[in-house]
Design a protein around this motif. Structure first.
Motif, PDB file in Angstrom:
ATOM      1  N   GLY A  50       0.777  -1.230   0.000  1.00 45.78           N
ATOM      2  CA  GLY A  50       0.000   0.000   0.000  1.00 45.78           C
ATOM      3  C   GLY A  50       0.806   1.276   0.000  1.00 45.78           C
ATOM      4  N   ARG A  51       1.988   1.234  -0.516  1.00 46.55           N
ATOM      5  CA  ARG A  51       2.808   2.435  -0.662  1.00 46.55           C
ATOM      6  C   ARG A  51       3.103   2.595  -2.143  1.00 46.55           C
ATOM      7  N   SER A  52       3.763   3.685  -2.499  1.00 43.15           N
ATOM      8  CA  SER A  52       4.156   3.816  -3.901  1.00 43.15           C
ATOM      9  C   SER A  52       5.046   2.626  -4.254  1.00 43.15           C
ATOM     10  N   SER A  53       5.004   2.212  -5.495  1.00 45.45           N
ATOM     11  CA  SER A  53       5.700   0.982  -5.873  1.00 45.45           C
ATOM     12  C   SER A  53       7.199   1.050  -5.598  1.00 45.45           C
ATOM     13  N   ASN A  54       7.836   2.196  -5.850  1.00 50.45           N
ATOM     14  CA  ASN A  54       9.277   2.293  -5.584  1.00 50.45           C
ATOM     15  C   ASN A  54       9.569   2.161  -4.098  1.00 50.45           C
ATOM     16  N   LEU A  55       8.784   2.844  -3.284  1.00 46.46           N
ATOM     17  CA  LEU A  55       8.979   2.778  -1.837  1.00 46.46           C
ATOM     18  C   LEU A  55       8.663   1.376  -1.317  1.00 46.46           C
ATOM     19  N   ALA A  56       7.588   0.771  -1.786  1.00 41.60           N
ATOM     20  CA  ALA A  56       7.207  -0.573  -1.352  1.00 41.60           C
ATOM     21  C   ALA A  56       8.289  -1.576  -1.709  1.00 41.60           C
ATOM     22  N   ASP A  57       8.858  -1.458  -2.899  1.00 35.38           N
ATOM     23  CA  ASP A  57       9.927  -2.365  -3.313  1.00 35.38           C
ATOM     24  C   ASP A  57      11.128  -2.241  -2.383  1.00 35.38           C
ATOM     25  N   LEU A  58      11.491  -1.025  -2.021  1.00 34.69           N
ATOM     26  CA  LEU A  58      12.608  -0.807  -1.097  1.00 34.69           C
ATOM     27  C   LEU A  58      12.301  -1.355   0.294  1.00 34.69           C
ATOM     28  N   VAL A  59      11.079  -1.166   0.743  1.00 33.80           N
ATOM     29  CA  VAL A  59      10.675  -1.678   2.049  1.00 33.80           C
ATOM     30  C   VAL A  59      10.756  -3.195   2.083  1.00 33.80           C
ATOM     31  N   ILE A  60      10.259  -3.842   1.050  1.00 39.18           N
ATOM     32  CA  ILE A  60      10.296  -5.308   0.972  1.00 39.18           C
ATOM     33  C   ILE A  60      11.739  -5.786   0.949  1.00 39.18           C
ATOM     34  N   GLU A  61      12.572  -5.115   0.168  1.00 43.06           N
ATOM     35  CA  GLU A  61      13.989  -5.473   0.104  1.00 43.06           C
ATOM     36  C   GLU A  61      14.631  -5.373   1.488  1.00 43.06           C
ATOM     37  N   GLU A  62      14.282  -4.334   2.226  1.00 46.30           N
ATOM     38  CA  GLU A  62      14.812  -4.157   3.584  1.00 46.30           C
ATOM     39  C   GLU A  62      14.312  -5.258   4.515  1.00 46.30           C
ATOM     40  N   TRP A  63      13.027  -5.610   4.410  1.00 44.64           N
ATOM     41  CA  TRP A  63      12.486  -6.684   5.248  1.00 44.64           C
ATOM     42  C   TRP A  63      13.229  -7.998   5.012  1.00 44.64           C
ATOM     43  N   VAL A  64      13.516  -8.305   3.751  1.00 46.88           N
ATOM     44  CA  VAL A  64      14.233  -9.544   3.425  1.00 46.88           C
ATOM     45  C   VAL A  64      15.674  -9.464   3.935  1.00 46.88           C
ATOM     46  N   ALA A  65      16.348  -8.349   3.677  1.00 45.55           N
ATOM     47  CA  ALA A  65      17.739  -8.185   4.103  1.00 45.55           C
ATOM     48  C   ALA A  65      17.872  -8.274   5.622  1.00 45.55           C
ATOM     49  N   ASP A  66      16.882  -7.752   6.332  1.00 47.33           N
ATOM     50  CA  ASP A  66      16.892  -7.796   7.801  1.00 47.33           C
ATOM     51  C   ASP A  66      16.361  -9.114   8.359  1.00 47.33           C
ATOM     52  N   ARG A  67      15.996 -10.030   7.472  1.00 45.28           N
ATOM     53  CA  ARG A  67      15.442 -11.337   7.846  1.00 45.28           C
ATOM     54  C   ARG A  67      14.173 -11.184   8.689  1.00 45.28           C
ATOM     55  N   ARG A  68      13.372 -10.207   8.324  1.00 38.75           N
ATOM     56  CA  ARG A  68      12.057 -10.056   8.950  1.00 38.75           C
ATOM     57  C   ARG A  68      11.037 -10.923   8.224  1.00 38.75           C
ATOM     58  N   ILE A  69      11.320 -11.225   6.954  1.00 36.21           N
ATOM     59  CA  ILE A  69      10.528 -12.132   6.131  1.00 36.21           C
ATOM     60  C   ILE A  69      11.503 -12.902   5.249  1.00 36.21           C
ATOM     61  N   PHE A  70      10.992 -13.902   4.551  1.00 35.37           N
ATOM     62  CA  PHE A  70      11.810 -14.616   3.574  1.00 35.37           C
ATOM     63  C   PHE A  70      10.985 -14.844   2.319  1.00 35.37           C
ATOM     64  N   ALA A  71      11.694 -15.072   1.239  1.00 37.27           N
ATOM     65  CA  ALA A  71      11.056 -15.369  -0.045  1.00 37.27           C
ATOM     66  C   ALA A  71      11.642 -16.665  -0.569  1.00 37.27           C
ATOM     67  N   VAL A  72      10.878 -17.362  -1.370  1.00 38.23           N
ATOM     68  CA  VAL A  72      11.372 -18.538  -2.074  1.00 38.23           C
ATOM     69  C   VAL A  72      11.407 -18.212  -3.560  1.00 38.23           C
ATOM     70  N   ASP A  73      12.250 -18.904  -4.264  1.00 43.23           N
ATOM     71  CA  ASP A  73      12.332 -18.711  -5.706  1.00 43.23           C
ATOM     72  C   ASP A  73      11.534 -19.817  -6.385  1.00 43.23           C
ATOM     73  N   SER A  74      10.652 -19.432  -7.269  1.00 45.11           N
ATOM     74  CA  SER A  74       9.859 -20.397  -8.010  1.00 45.11           C
ATOM     75  C   SER A  74       9.803 -19.956  -9.465  1.00 45.11           C
ATOM     76  N   ASP A  75      10.481 -20.691 -10.294  1.00 47.55           N
ATOM     77  CA  ASP A  75      10.509 -20.398 -11.727  1.00 47.55           C
ATOM     78  C   ASP A  75      10.974 -18.968 -12.001  1.00 47.55           C
ATOM     79  N   GLY A  76      11.960 -18.511 -11.236  1.00 54.95           N
ATOM     80  CA  GLY A  76      12.529 -17.193 -11.452  1.00 54.95           C
ATOM     81  C   GLY A  76      11.764 -16.056 -10.805  1.00 54.95           C
ATOM     82  N   HIS A  77      10.715 -16.379 -10.044  1.00 57.89           N
ATOM     83  CA  HIS A  77       9.923 -15.360  -9.359  1.00 57.89           C
ATOM     84  C   HIS A  77      10.063 -15.536  -7.854  1.00 57.89           C
ATOM     85  N   GLN A  78      10.139 -14.427  -7.145  1.00 60.60           N
ATOM     86  CA  GLN A  78      10.135 -14.491  -5.691  1.00 60.60           C
ATOM     87  C   GLN A  78       8.697 -14.616  -5.213  1.00 60.60           C
ATOM     88  N   LEU A  79       8.486 -15.560  -4.292  1.00 60.66           N
ATOM     89  CA  LEU A  79       7.181 -15.757  -3.690  1.00 60.66           C
ATOM     90  C   LEU A  79       7.316 -15.597  -2.184  1.00 60.66           C
TER      91      LEU A  79
END
Length: 155
Positions: A50-79
């Motif tokens: 629910g933020r601007s796409s650029n800001l949301a992308d940065l926030v998600i990247e930070e969450w993953v880097a900080d290990r607050r969430i994780f993603a799996v790779d499926s056919d080249g897409h993060q889930l």
């Protein structure tokens, strides 16, 4: 022809068969996990945050880097497993605590820990065990289960 093959080739063939069986088993497990929870793509998560796409992308990247969430790779897409988020698509704090205890690099192994029933998390409504993803409100039990997994092998 085979009777002239050196002995070590047979060992290599057996190892290759075992590796192929492990690979097939892993793919079947991943296929099953894809049906066990709701997964959202990065693009969907950007929209849900629910933020601007650029800001949301940065926030998600930070969450993953900080290990607050994780993603799996499926056919080249993060889930991202939806169980990691509250109703407003913010990370549930206990996820970071669990990820700090598990310390796995293989994200599908982490997903398997969350999605399959865990013997350390008894179902308060009856016999059997709960999957950690379904017991995140039982913080102490889930953290205890993650602590017990530390240093052990799982999927």
């Amino acid at each position: 022809m085979i009777k002239h093959m050196p002995f070590f080739y047979f060992g290599l063939l057996r190892n290759m068969d075992a590796l192929e069986l492990e690979r097939k088993g892993r793919l079947e497990t991943i296929k099953k996990m894809r049906t066990m929870t709701r997964w959202v793509t990065r693009e969907q998560l950007i929209a849900l945050v629910g933020r601007s796409s650029n800001l949301a992308d940065l926030v998600i990247e930070e969450w993953v880097a900080d290990r607050r969430i994780f993603a799996v790779d499926s056919d080249g897409h993060q889930l991202y497993g939806a169980f990691q988020f509250d109703g407003e698509w913010r990370p549930i704090p206990v996820i970071a605590e669990i990820l700090a205890l598990l310390r796995r690099e293989d994200c599908w192994a982490i997903a398997s820990w969350f999605l399959f029933p865990n013997g350390w998390i008894g179902d308060p409504d009856g016999p059997g065990s709960l999957a950690p993803a379904n017991a995140l409100k039982l913080r102490e039990k889930v953290l205890n289960a993650a602590e017990k997994e530390r240093g052990t092998y799982f999927c």
